[in-house]
Motif scaffolding. Structure first.
Motif, PDB file in Angstrom:
ATOM      1  N   PRO A 105      -0.034  -4.286   4.649  1.00  0.00           N
ATOM      2  CA  PRO A 105      -0.525  -3.221   5.543  1.00  0.00           C
ATOM      3  C   PRO A 105      -1.654  -3.609   6.482  1.00  0.00           C
ATOM      4  O   PRO A 105      -1.742  -3.076   7.589  1.00  0.00           O
ATOM      5  N   GLU A 120       0.852  -1.194   0.000  1.00  0.00           N
ATOM      6  CA  GLU A 120       0.000   0.000   0.000  1.00  0.00           C
ATOM      7  C   GLU A 120       0.885   1.241   0.000  1.00  0.00           C
ATOM      8  O   GLU A 120       1.896   1.291   0.705  1.00  0.00           O
ATOM      9  N   LYS A 121       0.515   2.218  -0.819  1.00  0.00           N
ATOM     10  CA  LYS A 121       1.275   3.463  -0.886  1.00  0.00           C
ATOM     11  C   LYS A 121       0.696   4.470   0.100  1.00  0.00           C
ATOM     12  O   LYS A 121      -0.495   4.739   0.111  1.00  0.00           O
ATOM     13  N   LYS A 122       1.567   5.023   0.963  1.00  0.00           N
ATOM     14  CA  LYS A 122       1.112   5.993   1.963  1.00  0.00           C
ATOM     15  C   LYS A 122       2.239   6.962   2.290  1.00  0.00           C
ATOM     16  O   LYS A 122       3.354   6.540   2.618  1.00  0.00           O
ATOM     17  N   ASN A 123       1.947   8.257   2.195  1.00  0.00           N
ATOM     18  CA  ASN A 123       2.938   9.300   2.502  1.00  0.00           C
ATOM     19  C   ASN A 123       4.262   9.093   1.769  1.00  0.00           C
ATOM     20  O   ASN A 123       5.344   9.134   2.349  1.00  0.00           O
ATOM     21  N   ASN A 124       4.143   8.830   0.465  1.00  0.00           N
ATOM     22  CA  ASN A 124       5.328   8.652  -0.395  1.00  0.00           C
ATOM     23  C   ASN A 124       6.222   7.482   0.052  1.00  0.00           C
ATOM     24  O   ASN A 124       7.445   7.501  -0.127  1.00  0.00           O
ATOM     25  N   ASP A 165       3.322  -3.256   9.755  1.00  0.00           N
ATOM     26  CA  ASP A 165       4.211  -2.113   9.546  1.00  0.00           C
ATOM     27  C   ASP A 165       4.789  -1.565  10.859  1.00  0.00           C
ATOM     28  O   ASP A 165       5.539  -0.598  10.848  1.00  0.00           O
TER      29      ASP A 165
END
Length: 581
Positions: free
Chosen positions: A42, A32-36, A201
């Motif tokens: 996740p 998952e993509k989060k805050n670059n 994470d």
């Protein structure tokens, strides 16, 4: 940015491996993509301790074998370890209070049974931890405390006075302390602490590394992604299974001491051997006592292998139990690799010459346990561990900087020093930088040293590792290090530091072998004969220290020297250089 747009096939590849771990909540998402930033698994929840120890409580075989300085061997089953972990976990909870899971712990210790129990207790409780060597200088320890900001420091009794002295400092004044030598782990109680459920994470640990940069960086790893990659690479590259007895000669404060001494072998149900000091293997009686434990894999620092080569002359070990050899820390020169494999009577097999860094979490390229020197020659770091560890386009002629184009589960989560430190690991194309130069020949990768250890002389590019490999063919040379320096006429040149008795070494022969292999341009400007090289506990030679000393031997500020095993070598090398001028 390729990292933030992972391929569908990459997701499918790692999805198939989800069931290799024990999940308290099995993940549905892979990345998952989060805050670059990319987060692995996740929505998954797991406990690292449950994967390592708690699922093995009914086993009768030893889970961990510890060998101390006196050659005392202690064998512990998972149940015996679990008792000690529960006992220590209870004390940690009492010290930190109800909100203990949101706090951090520094484990101030070298490789020992106590440091291992401390690591496993943090894993069980889901507490973010960092192992810091107990013999670091005061300034270096304080630097790490300031960066990590722990609520509790677990240490051995030996350093109690050190911490009492520094309790006046505001940050340390607020901390709790637990001295392991004051705890009686043999008290019989029925304490049972639950294994806490953690997000994949969640921060598992931070390891400090300085290496060639001279500045300690706190590399942070997550729980799920890191554990997945540890188990995957330990099985795929070393062939570890439940019958394996695995010796990783690394200190607790290095990534090898985490990934391949603890988490990898333990998750696979293997028995891991922990040495109080890797240098114990230079004592023949300890080496032979370990062989008698029916060890099946031996994984050693390259600098230790070189020292063994100089000590174990006209002596060989032949045992049916030993199947695989590995090397870590430094490029493994072909001549040293050949001795290593012949010494343990495994001449035809490839050595698992591992290539990875603290930042990668585990091996990104190496030969594996099935290969022979025919398809993975000595000196190479083999092939990528997965079809989704894709390096940039390397060639066979010109060494170029190696980087990784796709993400992988073991990649570091971040750097506690700040976002700018983290961003520095990615180039303009979004590829992960390893800061090494490499070539590729017949599908095998060869590492030629750090980017700043390769110089251009008269249009020729040559790496320190290449030069050292040629010099080490001389039987009278124990170790050597080549550093690049600026040269007004040539643009650049080499200085060579050799460990060995000058009277026994034919300097003309050394220069002749360099000339024959590379040409006159590669001849060193100066050769120094020294007693030892500045090395970290992992066996990594700190060439930037040698370069700094050579350029200015009177200079006192040599950046971070905290990880150097024996700092007295610095003054001895300074003396040699000053006397030669």
């Amino acid at each position: 940015m390729t990292f933030l747009n992972p391929k569908i096939n990459l997701k499918k590849y790692w999805k198939k491996k989800i069931d290799t771990l024990i999940w308290q909540k099995k993940p549905n998402k892979i990345i998952e993509k989060k805050n670059n930033r990319l987060i692995w698994f996740p929505d998954g929840k797991l406990n690292v301790y449950e994967n390592c120890i708690a699922n093995r409580l009914n086993e009768k075989k030893p889970c961990i074998i510890f060998v101390d300085q006196n050659n005392k061997i202690l064998k512990l089953t998972a149940k015996e370890i679990d008792y000690k972990v529960n006992y220590l976990s209870n004390k940690i909870i009492k010290l930190l209070g109800k909100n203990f899971r949101n706090k951090k712990i520094i484990i101030h210790s070298s490789a020992s049974l106590l440091s291992t129990i401390s690591i496993l207790a943090c894993c069980k409780l889901g507490i973010h931890f960092s192992v810091v060597f107990e013999d670091l200088e005061e300034k270096a320890i304080l630097n790490r405390i300031n960066l990590f900001k722990p609520s509790l420091i677990i240490s051995r009794q030996i350093k109690k006075n050190f911490f009492i002295k520094f309790k006046k400092i505001k940050l340390i004044k607020r901390m709790k302390f637990l001295f392991l030598n004051e705890i009686n782990f043999n008290i019989k109680t029925k304490i049972i602490i639950p294994s806490y459920k953690n997000n994949s994470d969640r921060n598992l640990f931070t390891l400090f590394t300085s290496g060639s940069t001279g500045q300690p960086k706190g590399i942070v790893h997550s729980s799920g992604g890191y554990l997945m990659y540890s188990k995957f690479t330990t099985h795929k590259q070393f062939g570890v299974n439940k019958k394996t007895i695995f010796l990783t000669a690394s200190d607790a404060g290095w990534i090898n001491g985490h990934t391949y001494s603890l988490f990898g072998p333990l998750t696979l149900g293997a028995t891991t051997i922990i040495l109080e000091s890797p240098m114990l293997l230079l004592r023949k009686e300890i080496l032979m006592s370990i062989i008698k434990l029916k060890v099946s894999i031996i994984y050693l620092p390259v600098t230790l292998i070189r020292l063994m080569k100089s000590i174990y002359v006209n002596f060989k070990i032949n045992t049916k139990d030993l199947k695989t050899l590995g090397s870590m820390g430094e490029p493994l020169a072909p001549s040293v690799a050949k001795w290593y494999s012949n010494f343990f009577s495994l001449g035809k097999k490839s050595i698992i010459n591992t290539y990875f860094q603290t930042e990668t979490g585990g091996i990104v390229s190496s030969p594996n346990f099935k290969e022979t020197v025919k398809n993975s020659p000595h000196g190479s770091v083999g092939k990528p561990v997965s079809k989704f560890i894709n390096f940039n386009n390397l060639n066979s002629k010109k060494p170029i900087e190696i980087n990784i184009k796709d993400t992988w589960p073991g990649i570091m989560k971040g750097v506690i020093n700040g976002q700018n430190f983290f961003k520095n690991y990615f180039n303009k194309q979004g590829n992960f930088r390893l800061f090494d130069l490499a070539t590729k020949y017949k599908n095998n990768i060869y590492i030629h040293g750090r980017v700043d250890d390769v110089i251009n002389i008269r249009g020729h590019r040559i790496g320190s590792a290449e030069l050292e490999a040629i010099v080490l063919k001389n039987k009278n040379i124990k170790e050597c290090s080549a550093i690049s320096i600026k040269d007004e006429l040539e643009g650049g040149s080499f200085v060579l530091f050799i460990v060995g008795k000058e009277k026994k070494i034919n300097e003309y022969g050394v220069k002749k072998s360099i000339f024959s292999s590379f040409g006159s341009f590669a001849l060193p400007k100066k050769i120094f004969y020294i007693e030892n090289l500045p090395k970290t506990r992992s066996g990594k030679i700190l060439r930037r220290v040698l370069r700094d000393i050579y350029e200015n031997p009177k200079k006192n500020n040599l950046k971070d020297l905290s990880t150097i095993l024996d700092k007295s070598v610095i003054e001895k090398i300074k003396f040699k250089i000053l006397n030669a001028r």
